[in-house]
Design a protein around this motif. Sequence first.
Motif, PDB file in Angstrom:
ATOM      1  N   GLU A   1    -128.033 -19.977  48.923  1.00  0.00           N
ATOM      2  CA  GLU A   1    -127.500 -19.232  49.664  1.00  0.00           C
ATOM      3  C   GLU A   1    -128.898 -19.108  50.709  1.00  0.00           C
ATOM      4  O   GLU A   1    -128.646 -19.641  52.526  1.00  0.00           O
ATOM      5  CB  GLU A   1    -126.632 -18.304  49.661  1.00  0.00           C
ATOM      6  CG  GLU A   1    -125.867 -17.665  50.971  1.00  0.00           C
ATOM      7  CD  GLU A   1    -124.697 -16.535  50.930  1.00  0.00           C
ATOM      8  OE1 GLU A   1    -124.119 -16.261  51.898  1.00  0.00           O
ATOM      9  OE2 GLU A   1    -124.607 -15.981  49.138  1.00  0.00           O
TER      10      GLU A   1
ATOM     11  N   VAL B   1    -130.038 -22.480  52.456  1.00  0.00           N
ATOM     12  CA  VAL B   1    -129.043 -22.960  53.293  1.00  0.00           C
ATOM     13  C   VAL B   1    -128.744 -22.398  54.438  1.00  0.00           C
ATOM     14  O   VAL B   1    -128.434 -22.590  55.185  1.00  0.00           O
ATOM     15  CB  VAL B   1    -127.666 -22.478  52.500  1.00  0.00           C
ATOM     16  CG1 VAL B   1    -126.219 -23.138  53.203  1.00  0.00           C
ATOM     17  CG2 VAL B   1    -127.532 -24.198  51.384  1.00  0.00           C
ATOM     18  N   LYS B   2    -129.327 -21.067  54.899  1.00  0.00           N
ATOM     19  CA  LYS B   2    -128.502 -19.810  55.584  1.00  0.00           C
ATOM     20  C   LYS B   2    -129.953 -20.581  57.054  1.00  0.00           C
ATOM     21  O   LYS B   2    -130.181 -19.840  57.720  1.00  0.00           O
ATOM     22  CB  LYS B   2    -128.517 -18.421  55.728  1.00  0.00           C
ATOM     23  CG  LYS B   2    -127.112 -18.291  54.896  1.00  0.00           C
ATOM     24  CD  LYS B   2    -127.020 -17.083  54.606  1.00  0.00           C
ATOM     25  CE  LYS B   2    -125.473 -16.469  54.298  1.00  0.00           C
ATOM     26  NZ  LYS B   2    -125.885 -15.245  54.362  1.00  0.00           N
ATOM     27  N   GLN B   3    -131.303 -20.920  56.401  1.00  0.00           N
ATOM     28  CA  GLN B   3    -132.363 -21.384  57.141  1.00  0.00           C
ATOM     29  C   GLN B   3    -132.159 -22.999  57.525  1.00  0.00           C
ATOM     30  O   GLN B   3    -132.939 -23.698  57.770  1.00  0.00           O
ATOM     31  CB  GLN B   3    -133.482 -21.546  56.032  1.00  0.00           C
ATOM     32  CG  GLN B   3    -134.305 -19.307  55.712  1.00  0.00           C
ATOM     33  CD  GLN B   3    -135.340 -19.396  55.098  1.00  0.00           C
ATOM     34  OE1 GLN B   3    -135.585 -20.480  55.303  1.00  0.00           O
ATOM     35  NE2 GLN B   3    -135.247 -18.862  53.747  1.00  0.00           N
ATOM     36  N   SER B   4    -130.874 -23.652  56.591  1.00  0.00           N
ATOM     37  CA  SER B   4    -130.780 -24.366  57.603  1.00  0.00           C
ATOM     38  C   SER B   4    -130.323 -25.025  58.962  1.00  0.00           C
ATOM     39  O   SER B   4    -129.834 -23.642  59.434  1.00  0.00           O
ATOM     40  CB  SER B   4    -130.220 -26.049  56.751  1.00  0.00           C
ATOM     41  OG  SER B   4    -128.594 -24.931  56.999  1.00  0.00           O
TER      42      SER B   4
ATOM     43  N   GLN C   1    -128.904 -25.334  62.367  1.00  0.00           N
ATOM     44  CA  GLN C   1    -127.337 -24.997  63.148  1.00  0.00           C
ATOM     45  C   GLN C   1    -127.438 -26.998  64.367  1.00  0.00           C
ATOM     46  O   GLN C   1    -126.978 -26.196  65.236  1.00  0.00           O
ATOM     47  CB  GLN C   1    -127.382 -23.818  64.207  1.00  0.00           C
ATOM     48  CG  GLN C   1    -127.626 -22.860  62.535  1.00  0.00           C
ATOM     49  CD  GLN C   1    -127.546 -21.550  63.577  1.00  0.00           C
ATOM     50  OE1 GLN C   1    -126.870 -20.953  64.506  1.00  0.00           O
ATOM     51  NE2 GLN C   1    -128.219 -20.439  62.757  1.00  0.00           N
TER      52      GLN C   1
ATOM     53  N   TYR D   1    -126.865 -34.659  55.163  1.00  0.00           N
ATOM     54  CA  TYR D   1    -127.164 -33.558  54.193  1.00  0.00           C
ATOM     55  C   TYR D   1    -126.970 -34.547  53.485  1.00  0.00           C
ATOM     56  O   TYR D   1    -126.086 -35.091  53.197  1.00  0.00           O
ATOM     57  CB  TYR D   1    -126.674 -32.686  54.377  1.00  0.00           C
ATOM     58  CG  TYR D   1    -125.062 -32.501  54.346  1.00  0.00           C
ATOM     59  CD1 TYR D   1    -124.724 -32.028  53.237  1.00  0.00           C
ATOM     60  CD2 TYR D   1    -124.372 -32.462  55.635  1.00  0.00           C
ATOM     61  CE1 TYR D   1    -123.003 -32.014  53.521  1.00  0.00           C
ATOM     62  CE2 TYR D   1    -123.060 -32.045  55.678  1.00  0.00           C
ATOM     63  CZ  TYR D   1    -122.270 -32.123  54.575  1.00  0.00           C
ATOM     64  OH  TYR D   1    -120.919 -32.177  53.925  1.00  0.00           O
TER      65      TYR D   1
ATOM     66  N   THR E   1    -122.018 -27.031  61.949  1.00  0.00           N
ATOM     67  CA  THR E   1    -123.266 -27.852  62.059  1.00  0.00           C
ATOM     68  C   THR E   1    -124.130 -28.183  60.526  1.00  0.00           C
ATOM     69  O   THR E   1    -122.914 -27.698  59.631  1.00  0.00           O
ATOM     70  CB  THR E   1    -124.029 -26.594  62.111  1.00  0.00           C
ATOM     71  OG1 THR E   1    -123.416 -25.415  61.238  1.00  0.00           O
ATOM     72  CG2 THR E   1    -123.558 -25.388  63.533  1.00  0.00           C
TER      73      THR E   1
ATOM     74  N   MET F   1    -126.118 -26.295  58.328  1.00  0.00           N
ATOM     75  CA  MET F   1    -126.109 -25.243  58.192  1.00  0.00           C
ATOM     76  C   MET F   1    -124.267 -24.794  57.629  1.00  0.00           C
ATOM     77  O   MET F   1    -124.002 -24.421  56.432  1.00  0.00           O
ATOM     78  CB  MET F   1    -126.214 -23.604  58.085  1.00  0.00           C
ATOM     79  CG  MET F   1    -125.956 -22.396  57.824  1.00  0.00           C
ATOM     80  SD  MET F   1    -127.042 -21.423  58.600  1.00  0.00           S
ATOM     81  CE  MET F   1    -126.164 -21.141  60.235  1.00  0.00           C
TER      82      MET F   1
ATOM     83  N   LEU G   1    -122.788 -24.031  53.469  1.00  0.00           N
ATOM     84  CA  LEU G   1    -122.427 -23.364  53.381  1.00  0.00           C
ATOM     85  C   LEU G   1    -120.588 -23.219  52.573  1.00  0.00           C
ATOM     86  O   LEU G   1    -121.041 -22.850  51.725  1.00  0.00           O
ATOM     87  CB  LEU G   1    -122.385 -21.951  54.030  1.00  0.00           C
ATOM     88  CG  LEU G   1    -123.561 -21.778  54.509  1.00  0.00           C
ATOM     89  CD1 LEU G   1    -123.681 -21.125  56.283  1.00  0.00           C
ATOM     90  CD2 LEU G   1    -124.610 -20.692  53.784  1.00  0.00           C
TER      91      LEU G   1
ATOM     92  N   TYR H   1    -131.621 -32.504  54.655  1.00  0.00           N
ATOM     93  CA  TYR H   1    -131.170 -32.843  55.300  1.00  0.00           C
ATOM     94  C   TYR H   1    -131.432 -33.865  56.957  1.00  0.00           C
ATOM     95  O   TYR H   1    -132.629 -33.293  56.196  1.00  0.00           O
ATOM     96  CB  TYR H   1    -129.797 -32.207  56.403  1.00  0.00           C
ATOM     97  CG  TYR H   1    -130.736 -30.894  57.227  1.00  0.00           C
ATOM     98  CD1 TYR H   1    -131.322 -30.629  57.958  1.00  0.00           C
ATOM     99  CD2 TYR H   1    -131.153 -29.471  55.655  1.00  0.00           C
ATOM    100  CE1 TYR H   1    -132.370 -29.421  58.693  1.00  0.00           C
ATOM    101  CE2 TYR H   1    -131.970 -28.285  56.299  1.00  0.00           C
ATOM    102  CZ  TYR H   1    -132.942 -28.609  57.652  1.00  0.00           C
ATOM    103  OH  TYR H   1    -133.407 -27.256  58.566  1.00  0.00           O
TER     104      TYR H   1
END
Length: 107
Positions: A7, A10-13, A15, A20, A39, A41, A45, A64
């Motif tokens: 997680e 992923v939160k740094q992928s 926007q 992907y 997005t 991200m 998620l 991605y």
Amino acid sequence: MQAFFTEANVKQSAQESGVYLLYRASRLIYVGMTVPGETIMACLLAHHGGSRGTCTQAATGFEYEMSVNPAPLRHRYLSAYAKGNAGQWPECNEKTRQTPPANSSTR
């Protein structure tokens, strides 16, 4: 470069829109793409949380590529994979296989 499918990662992928790729033990299992309004991200998620199925939720890595027009790019990834794998798509794509035209917006 492939990142662990956590997680936090992923939160740094991005926007942004794009394509992907999800992996399990370094094996490609899914090629996905954003649709308008999504997005990368948000899609990752959703897969990580299981709302897009258990097959992709079991991924262990991802990467991605950002694109304003992801459908043709996704088509190229799937075609290249199929060419090297006797016409088969990655395992999680194969479960819901539809042959999208190069300009479609199918995930």
